[in-house]
Design an enzyme around this catalytic site. Structure first.
Site, PDB file in Angstrom:
ATOM      1  N   ASP A  75      46.928  21.911  35.675  1.00  0.00           N
ATOM      2  CA  ASP A  75      46.541  22.921  36.670  1.00  0.00           C
ATOM      3  C   ASP A  75      46.125  22.189  37.928  1.00  0.00           C
ATOM      4  O   ASP A  75      44.981  21.717  38.035  1.00  0.00           O
ATOM      5  CB  ASP A  75      45.350  23.757  36.164  1.00  0.00           C
ATOM      6  CG  ASP A  75      45.719  24.692  35.034  1.00  0.00           C
ATOM      7  OD1 ASP A  75      46.487  25.622  35.272  1.00  0.00           O
ATOM      8  OD2 ASP A  75      45.217  24.483  33.911  1.00  0.00           O
ATOM      9  N   ARG A  83      42.778  19.120  38.652  1.00  0.00           N
ATOM     10  CA  ARG A  83      42.321  18.216  37.588  1.00  0.00           C
ATOM     11  C   ARG A  83      42.374  16.761  38.006  1.00  0.00           C
ATOM     12  O   ARG A  83      41.747  15.913  37.377  1.00  0.00           O
ATOM     13  CB  ARG A  83      43.182  18.405  36.331  1.00  0.00           C
ATOM     14  CG  ARG A  83      43.425  19.834  35.907  1.00  0.00           C
ATOM     15  CD  ARG A  83      42.159  20.646  35.758  1.00  0.00           C
ATOM     16  NE  ARG A  83      42.448  21.968  35.205  1.00  0.00           N
ATOM     17  CZ  ARG A  83      41.632  22.995  35.276  1.00  0.00           C
ATOM     18  NH1 ARG A  83      40.448  22.865  35.872  1.00  0.00           N
ATOM     19  NH2 ARG A  83      41.962  24.161  34.755  1.00  0.00           N
ATOM     20  N   ARG A 144      41.485  31.026  45.534  1.00  0.00           N
ATOM     21  CA  ARG A 144      42.670  30.471  44.869  1.00  0.00           C
ATOM     22  C   ARG A 144      43.921  31.246  45.283  1.00  0.00           C
ATOM     23  O   ARG A 144      45.045  30.734  45.147  1.00  0.00           O
ATOM     24  CB  ARG A 144      42.523  30.537  43.356  1.00  0.00           C
ATOM     25  CG  ARG A 144      41.420  29.679  42.775  1.00  0.00           C
ATOM     26  CD  ARG A 144      41.157  30.011  41.316  1.00  0.00           C
ATOM     27  NE  ARG A 144      42.316  29.715  40.477  1.00  0.00           N
ATOM     28  CZ  ARG A 144      42.454  30.154  39.224  1.00  0.00           C
ATOM     29  NH1 ARG A 144      41.523  30.921  38.683  1.00  0.00           N
ATOM     30  NH2 ARG A 144      43.533  29.835  38.526  1.00  0.00           N
ATOM     31  N   LYS A 174      51.197  32.648  38.696  1.00  0.00           N
ATOM     32  CA  LYS A 174      50.224  33.273  37.799  1.00  0.00           C
ATOM     33  C   LYS A 174      49.318  34.227  38.577  1.00  0.00           C
ATOM     34  O   LYS A 174      49.178  34.069  39.795  1.00  0.00           O
ATOM     35  CB  LYS A 174      49.409  32.212  37.061  1.00  0.00           C
ATOM     36  CG  LYS A 174      48.717  31.174  37.972  1.00  0.00           C
ATOM     37  CD  LYS A 174      48.190  30.008  37.144  1.00  0.00           C
ATOM     38  CE  LYS A 174      47.334  29.104  38.008  1.00  0.00           C
ATOM     39  NZ  LYS A 174      46.871  27.908  37.300  1.00  0.00           N
ATOM     40  N   HIS A 175      48.777  35.279  37.912  1.00  0.00           N
ATOM     41  CA  HIS A 175      48.754  35.623  36.491  1.00  0.00           C
ATOM     42  C   HIS A 175      49.316  37.036  36.382  1.00  0.00           C
ATOM     43  O   HIS A 175      48.666  37.983  36.815  1.00  0.00           O
ATOM     44  CB  HIS A 175      47.341  35.601  35.946  1.00  0.00           C
ATOM     45  CG  HIS A 175      46.587  34.325  36.228  1.00  0.00           C
ATOM     46  ND1 HIS A 175      45.976  34.060  37.435  1.00  0.00           N
ATOM     47  CD2 HIS A 175      46.362  33.246  35.434  1.00  0.00           C
ATOM     48  CE1 HIS A 175      45.378  32.866  37.378  1.00  0.00           C
ATOM     49  NE2 HIS A 175      45.595  32.350  36.170  1.00  0.00           N
ATOM     50  N   HIS A 187      38.431  34.363  31.141  1.00  0.00           N
ATOM     51  CA  HIS A 187      37.960  33.267  30.304  1.00  0.00           C
ATOM     52  C   HIS A 187      36.815  33.733  29.401  1.00  0.00           C
ATOM     53  O   HIS A 187      36.590  33.162  28.331  1.00  0.00           O
ATOM     54  CB  HIS A 187      37.468  32.096  31.169  1.00  0.00           C
ATOM     55  CG  HIS A 187      38.571  31.367  31.876  1.00  0.00           C
ATOM     56  ND1 HIS A 187      39.062  31.765  33.092  1.00  0.00           N
ATOM     57  CD2 HIS A 187      39.275  30.260  31.528  1.00  0.00           C
ATOM     58  CE1 HIS A 187      40.028  30.936  33.476  1.00  0.00           C
ATOM     59  NE2 HIS A 187      40.172  30.017  32.541  1.00  0.00           N
ATOM     60  N   ASP A 258      48.843  32.725  29.165  1.00  0.00           N
ATOM     61  CA  ASP A 258      47.629  31.997  29.490  1.00  0.00           C
ATOM     62  C   ASP A 258      47.022  31.515  28.173  1.00  0.00           C
ATOM     63  O   ASP A 258      47.476  31.879  27.075  1.00  0.00           O
ATOM     64  CB  ASP A 258      46.666  32.897  30.277  1.00  0.00           C
ATOM     65  CG  ASP A 258      45.747  32.103  31.211  1.00  0.00           C
ATOM     66  OD1 ASP A 258      45.624  30.875  31.031  1.00  0.00           O
ATOM     67  OD2 ASP A 258      45.148  32.710  32.122  1.00  0.00           O
TER      68      ASP A 258
END
Length: 358
Positions: A75, A83, A144, A174-175, A187, A258
């Site tokens: 990601d 990351r 984002r 996404k998403h 999440h 996901d």
């Protein structure tokens, strides 16, 4: 098929994460037996590593893999979701690119980032976000997203995805069908949206409709869309994944769930049940991002369902075929020469992009 063959087939639709350190033996064994589609790496796997060490880590994954190149995913959106840190290109949040509204710059950002990720051996970047940011209380999307205008999100999302593709990476929008208007984070919770189809067509679906034929993969959302399927989150809904995304929007790329370990799914379904329902719904790739034992659970559930349901076995073979075809188009080629990597990260194209982004 023999049970062992069904288990291998089941593994071919799973991308797995694992704890920090080298890939566990169970992951390496599956890669070598053509019983895993690939891996996803997180900050826990990459933090503190130099680019050369990252490339060597990925090279070990590639060396363990038989068959086509593995899906080695990360990601790396920019902003708060990245990351890998400097010297890898650190992009601003996608909102900044949307506000600049220069699609050529956005595509250039995707290409330069993609070139760097490809040099480290990655084959998939789970970006860009195609969610339209219409809810200021949204705890997970926000900046984002490229913005609140669906057409702008489509314009820049396709540009960024095309830049990644220019570099040989598989991009992932996404998403689906859209996480931009939720007031909770999947999440931790299972969000539900009450919007009617007119609203979804006018806002949420605009970037995903544009993505057909351009963006190589699309990731699903763990959200209940009441107008589409009031009983199931989108990831597990055949009405949403096959009916809307495949048939109505005409999307023919790879469909990725996901993470099945997210609480929106895990609080309501076992991993095995979720894996079966996601494949039946039309997903091609299942993400299981942390717990290696849950990969085994998903494989056993998929293989068992395929053993007693021929229609499901056909769907599983179709998904694995899509994954195999996608992998065959990719090249996992980490550069394990420190000087060559240093030249790439300090290249004139990277330097001029950093200057253009301010």
């Amino acid at each position: 098929m023999m049970d062992s063959e069904l288990r291998a087939l089941a593994g071919q639709v799973i991308v797995a994460g694992y704890p920090a350190g080298e890939p566990p033996e169970a992951i390496r064994r599956r890669l070598g037996a053509q019983a895993l589609a690939g891996v996803i790496l997180f900050k826990r796997n990459l933090e503190g590593l130099s680019p050369l060490e990252v490339a060597r880590h990925v090279a070990a994954i590639a060396a363990a893999t038989s068959g086509p190149a593995p899906l080695v995913a990360v990601d790396q959106e920019g902003g708060r979701v990245e990351r890998l840190k400097s010297p890898v290109l650190e992009l601003p949040p996608m909102r900044v690119l949307g506000d600049r509204d220069d699609p050529a710059l956005t595509r250039r950002a995707g290409r330069v980032l993609g070139e760097q990720l490809a040099a480290l051996g990655f084959t998939v970047d789970f970006a860009p976000v195609l969610d339209v940011d219409t809810n200021p209380e949204n705890p997970v999307i926000g900046d984002r997203s490229f913005g609140a205008d669906p057409e702008k999100v489509a314009r820049h999302g396709l540009a960024f995805a095309s830049g990644l593709a220019d570099a040989g990476l598989l991009a992932c929008g996404k998403h689906f069908p859209g996480h931009g208007d939720t007031a909770s984070d999947s999440h931790f919770d299972l969000p539900s949206l009450p919007h009617d189809m007119a609203r979804l067509e006018a806002v949420e679906l605009v970037p995903f409709r544009a993505a057909a034929g351009v963006v190589g993969s699309i990731m699903t959302a763990h959200i209940v869309f009441e107008a589409l399927d009031p009983d199931r989150p989108a990831t597990l809904s055949k009405r949403v994944i096959t009916g809307l995304l495949r048939e109505t929007l005409g999307y023919d790329g790879l469909i990725v769930s996901d993470d099945l370990e997210m609480k929106a799914i895990a609080d309501h379904f076992s991993t095995g049940q979720a894996a079966v329902e996601a494949i039946a719904a039309g997903c091609d790739v299942l993400l299981i991002c942390k717990t290696v034992a849950l990969v085994d659970e998903a494989v056993e559930a998929l293989a068992a369902e395929a053993a007693h349901d021929p229609a499901f076995a056909d769907r599983l073979r179709e998904a694995a075929g899509r994954v195999h075809a996608a992998r065959a188009r990719l090249r996992c080629a980490p550069v394990t020469d420190a000087d060559a990597l240093a030249r790439l990260f300090a290249s004139p194209s990277a330097a001029s992009l950093r200057e253009a982004l301010g």
